[in-house]
Design an enzyme around this catalytic site. Structure first.
Site, PDB file in Angstrom:
ATOM      1  N   ASP A   1      -6.735   3.082  -3.459  1.00 55.54           N
ATOM      2  CA  ASP A   1      -6.244   2.077  -2.528  1.00 55.54           C
ATOM      3  C   ASP A   1      -7.293   2.086  -1.332  1.00 55.54           C
ATOM      4  O   ASP A   1      -7.373   2.432  -0.549  1.00 55.54           O
ATOM      5  CB  ASP A   1      -4.874   2.574  -2.124  1.00 55.54           C
ATOM      6  CG  ASP A   1      -4.729   3.889  -1.351  1.00 55.54           C
ATOM      7  OD1 ASP A   1      -5.319   4.949  -1.983  1.00 55.54           O
ATOM      8  OD2 ASP A   1      -4.395   4.024  -0.420  1.00 55.54           O
TER       9      ASP A   1
ATOM     10  N   GLU B   1     -14.077  12.008   4.255  1.00 55.51           N
ATOM     11  CA  GLU B   1     -13.412  11.947   3.009  1.00 55.51           C
ATOM     12  C   GLU B   1     -14.215  11.228   1.734  1.00 55.51           C
ATOM     13  O   GLU B   1     -13.739  11.184   0.690  1.00 55.51           O
ATOM     14  CB  GLU B   1     -12.226  11.267   3.355  1.00 55.51           C
ATOM     15  CG  GLU B   1     -12.415   9.648   4.071  1.00 55.51           C
ATOM     16  CD  GLU B   1     -11.387   8.808   4.142  1.00 55.51           C
ATOM     17  OE1 GLU B   1     -11.087   7.879   4.834  1.00 55.51           O
ATOM     18  OE2 GLU B   1     -10.202   9.084   3.462  1.00 55.51           O
TER      19      GLU B   1
HETATM   20  O1  LIG Z   1      -2.501   4.631   4.586  1.00 50.57           O
HETATM   21  C1  LIG Z   1      -2.999   4.048   3.724  1.00 50.57           C
HETATM   22  C2  LIG Z   1      -3.055   4.887   2.223  1.00 50.57           C
HETATM   23  O2  LIG Z   1      -3.677   6.235   2.690  1.00 50.57           O
HETATM   24  C3  LIG Z   1      -3.558   7.143   1.625  1.00 50.57           C
HETATM   25  O3  LIG Z   1      -4.704   6.941   0.711  1.00 50.57           O
HETATM   26  C4  LIG Z   1      -6.077   7.465   1.028  1.00 50.57           C
HETATM   27  O4  LIG Z   1      -6.148   8.627   1.495  1.00 50.57           O
HETATM   28  C5  LIG Z   1      -5.260   9.686   0.567  1.00 50.57           C
HETATM   29  C6  LIG Z   1      -5.354  11.177   1.339  1.00 50.57           C
HETATM   30  O5  LIG Z   1      -6.664  11.639   1.279  1.00 50.57           O
HETATM   31  C7  LIG Z   1      -5.964   9.854  -0.919  1.00 50.57           C
HETATM   32  O6  LIG Z   1      -5.066  10.613  -1.761  1.00 50.57           O
HETATM   33  C8  LIG Z   1      -5.964   8.181  -1.393  1.00 50.57           C
HETATM   34  O7  LIG Z   1      -6.754   8.295  -2.599  1.00 50.57           O
HETATM   35  C9  LIG Z   1      -6.687   7.395  -0.529  1.00 50.57           C
HETATM   36  O8  LIG Z   1      -6.751   6.159  -0.752  1.00 50.57           O
HETATM   37  C10 LIG Z   1      -2.228   7.059   0.933  1.00 50.57           C
HETATM   38  O9  LIG Z   1      -2.448   8.152  -0.200  1.00 50.57           O
HETATM   39  C11 LIG Z   1      -1.849   5.878   0.492  1.00 50.57           C
HETATM   40  O10 LIG Z   1      -0.614   5.929  -0.259  1.00 50.57           O
HETATM   41  C12 LIG Z   1      -1.728   5.167   1.705  1.00 50.57           C
HETATM   42  O11 LIG Z   1      -1.051   3.795   1.404  1.00 50.57           O
END
Ligand SMILES: OC[C@H]1O[C@H](O[C@H]2O[C@H](CO)[C@@H](O)[C@H](O)[C@H]2O)[C@H](O)[C@@H](O)[C@@H]1O
Length: 559
Positions: free
Chosen positions: A299, A493
């Site tokens: 995302d 990250e």
């Molecule tokens: O707040 C926005 C989005 O944040 C997360 O996505 C991102 O961080 C996660 C944790 O590291 C990771 O799993 C994901 O791949 C990243 O893009 C969250 O998972 C999203 O649902 C949220 O909308």
């Protein structure tokens, strides 16, 4: 549109006027901040206090809103108790495999980070769940870090692999037990440990987590049952039939039938939907596809765009995640089916084992027919609207190598595809795409899980050439992580493929540090390639430098 459920049932965290007004007032830099706050009193009291407040003026002025928040909400992060993982110790064996002393010291620093990222959720979250958006977990969690103050699903696969190298088997086991508990409670593993994530998942890695942890341990019947249950969730809610050359194939996709903006990115989703002319229904469609994008873990990315002409182009407004059959999700499920089959064999349930083997074979056939492109030599996402493949480069085009789900000579062709793709020319890793969309899952960002899947996939191909490529990519990635660490004393990250130790960027939030999966991947690569990795470029390794100097002095002597 009212038929769609909201992200969760909370009238404070997922729907309603408090959420709407607080987020629109932009009292905090990040929308996630508000939905991570703890309630000081019962939701009913807060809801009626807000009703009174808005009876004076329906749009509550900013200062009044801030006062209201100060009175009824606590800042995020108060739901943890002080905890140090009891199974942490300072000298796990894998450190001794790392030859370069600087890298070994750094690996020890990374190993130390588990103590900061490991958290224990207070019992009050279990006893007064209504006061928190944090979902209670029975065992301690390792969070990614930064704004991510909760467990994440697919991140945890790499975190757990790192914990196992750090010889933290109990912490790793606790993480897995948390996920099994979530399947028991929700029928699937939510995206992350917050109630606003409960109606969408993330790439389903639980079976592989269990495989890695339980390889030397007994498998229990109840664990098997929960893994079967998670698999059924994906088959019942995320399957799609694709017809190619008169044959129907069942494959999977990310698809979240949940309405309203994402609470943690509320204003982003509202603003994105603003220009939509076709009324509310298309807004809901956009919000569903954004959530499906979040479910994919990517995302957001140009990977999910379908423009009005049916092309894989456009902007975030063109996101149609649910209309795309992804190569990596299907590769992951194929590997899962094989592992589930082997688990059933171990448990003596041969009939189920045969069913899973059959499912893996069917999927392999479907992937061959729908996703594989023989001319290009890779597996591509399939566009359900146009009935064609998206031929742009993404590392996910190679995911079946990692999953070992392919037939014939495809692996060798896929290695050639990668070499000719243009994605290997960057000094700091393989980019997420070759398109600079401004989204975080695109060029110039490189993400740890994608590097790892690619490297592991190449290392499994029966060819010296592919194995060497895997090692070269591991060296590049370690050097990038190391350089950033020496500059910022932090693990990020994501990184920039051109930045020489520069963190990545783009997307809807600032780059985060901590960082769970980055640490897990770095430890895995240091373990696997520790004998040859160097903190400089390969050419500055002491051995090569010595040979170079000897040759130089020989030349001088000869003259
Ligand atoms: O707040 C926005 C989005 O944040 C997360 O996505 C991102 O961080 C996660 C944790 O590291 C990771 O799993 C994901 O791949 C990243 O893009 C969250 O998972 C999203 O649902 C949220 O909308």
């Amino acid at each position: 549109e009212n038929v769609l459920p909201p992200p969760c049932d909370s009238e404070i965290y997922c729907t309603g006027s408090i959420l709407d007004q607080v987020q629109k007032a932009k009292l905090y830099d990040d929308d996630k901040y508000f939905v991570d706050m703890k309630l000081k009193v019962a939701p009913d009291i807060i809801l009626s206090a807000f009703k009174n407040l808005s009876s004076v003026s329906p749009t509550v002025p900013r200062e009044k809103l801030q006062e209201f928040l100060n009175m009824y909400f606590e800042k995020p992060g108060t739901e943890f108790e002080t905890w140090t993982p009891p199974d942490w110790h300072s000298n796990p064996a894998f450190l001794n495999k790392i030859k370069d002393t600087q890298l070994r010291e750094w690996a020890l620093n990374i190993h130390q980070l588990w103590k900061l990222l490991g958290k224990k959720i207070q019992d009050s979250v279990k006893d007064h769940a209504e006061l928190y958006s944090q979902i209670y977990m029975p065992y301690p969690v390792v969070v990614p870090g930064g704004r991510f103050r909760e467990l994440y699903y697919w991140d945890s696969y790499w975190v757990i692999n790192g914990l196992l190298l750090s010889e933290m088997r109990d912490t790793a086991k606790g993480m897995i037990q948390n996920f099994l508990h979530l399947v028991d409670r929700y029928g699937c593993v939510p995206n992350g440990g917050r109630i606003y994530y409960e109606r969408r998942s993330q790439p389903p890695f639980l079976t592989l987590m269990v495989e890695n942890h339980y390889s030397q341990h007994k498998l229990f019947k109840n664990v098997q049952t929960l893994l079967d249950q998670e698999y059924s969730f994906w088959m019942q809610n995320r399957s799609v039939l694709v017809s190619v050359n008169g044959n129907n194939h069942s494959l999977n996709r990310f698809d979240v039938q949940v309405g309203l903006p994402r609470p943690e990115s509320y204003t982003d989703d509202l603003e994105l939907a603003e220009g939509l002319t076709e009324g509310k229904a298309s807004k809901q469609q956009l919000w569903m596809d954004l959530k499906a994008g979040a479910e994919s873990g990517w995302d957001f990315s140009s990977r999910w765009y379908i423009s009005s002409t049916g092309q894989n182009s456009g902007t975030l407004k063109d996101i149609r995640t649910s209309q795309i059959v992804p190569s990596d999700l299907n590769a992951l499920l194929c590997r899962t089916e094989k592992v589930l089959a082997s688990f059933h064999r171990i448990m003596g349930s041969n009939e189920s084992a045969v069913q899973y083997e059959q499912a893996a074979q069917n999927r392999l056939r479907a992937m061959d027919a729908v996703l594989w492109d023989d001319q290009q030599g890779a597996w591509f996402d399939y566009n359900l609207q146009t009935g064609s493949k998206h031929l742009q480069f993404y590392p996910s085009n190679l995911a079946p190598l990692w999953a070992e789900c392919y037939s014939d000579e495809k692996a060798h062709k896929a290695v050639e595809y990668l070499k000719g793709s243009g994605a290997l020319k960057y000094p700091n890793g393989v980019p997420t795409s070759l398109v600079e969309s401004g989204q975080q899952w695109d060029y110039p960002n490189a993400w740890p899980p994608l590097q790892h899947m690619l490297i592991e996939g190449l290392s499994k191909v029966p060819s010296e050439d592919a194995k060497q490529l895997a090692e070269d990519l591991a060296q590049k990635w370690i050097r990038t992580n190391w350089k950033a660490y020496t500059t910022y004393e932090a693990m990020f990250e994501k990184y920039d493929v051109n930045g020489d130790g520069k963190p990545g960027g783009g997307g809807e939030y600032e780059v985060q540090l901590g960082f769970g999966w980055t640490n897990g991947v770095a430890l895995q690569l240091l373990d696997q390639y520790g004998a040859s990795l160097t903190s400089g470029s390969r050419h500055s390794s002491p051995g090569l430098l010595l040979i170079f100097l000897l040759l130089l002095s020989l030349l001088f002597t000869l003259h």
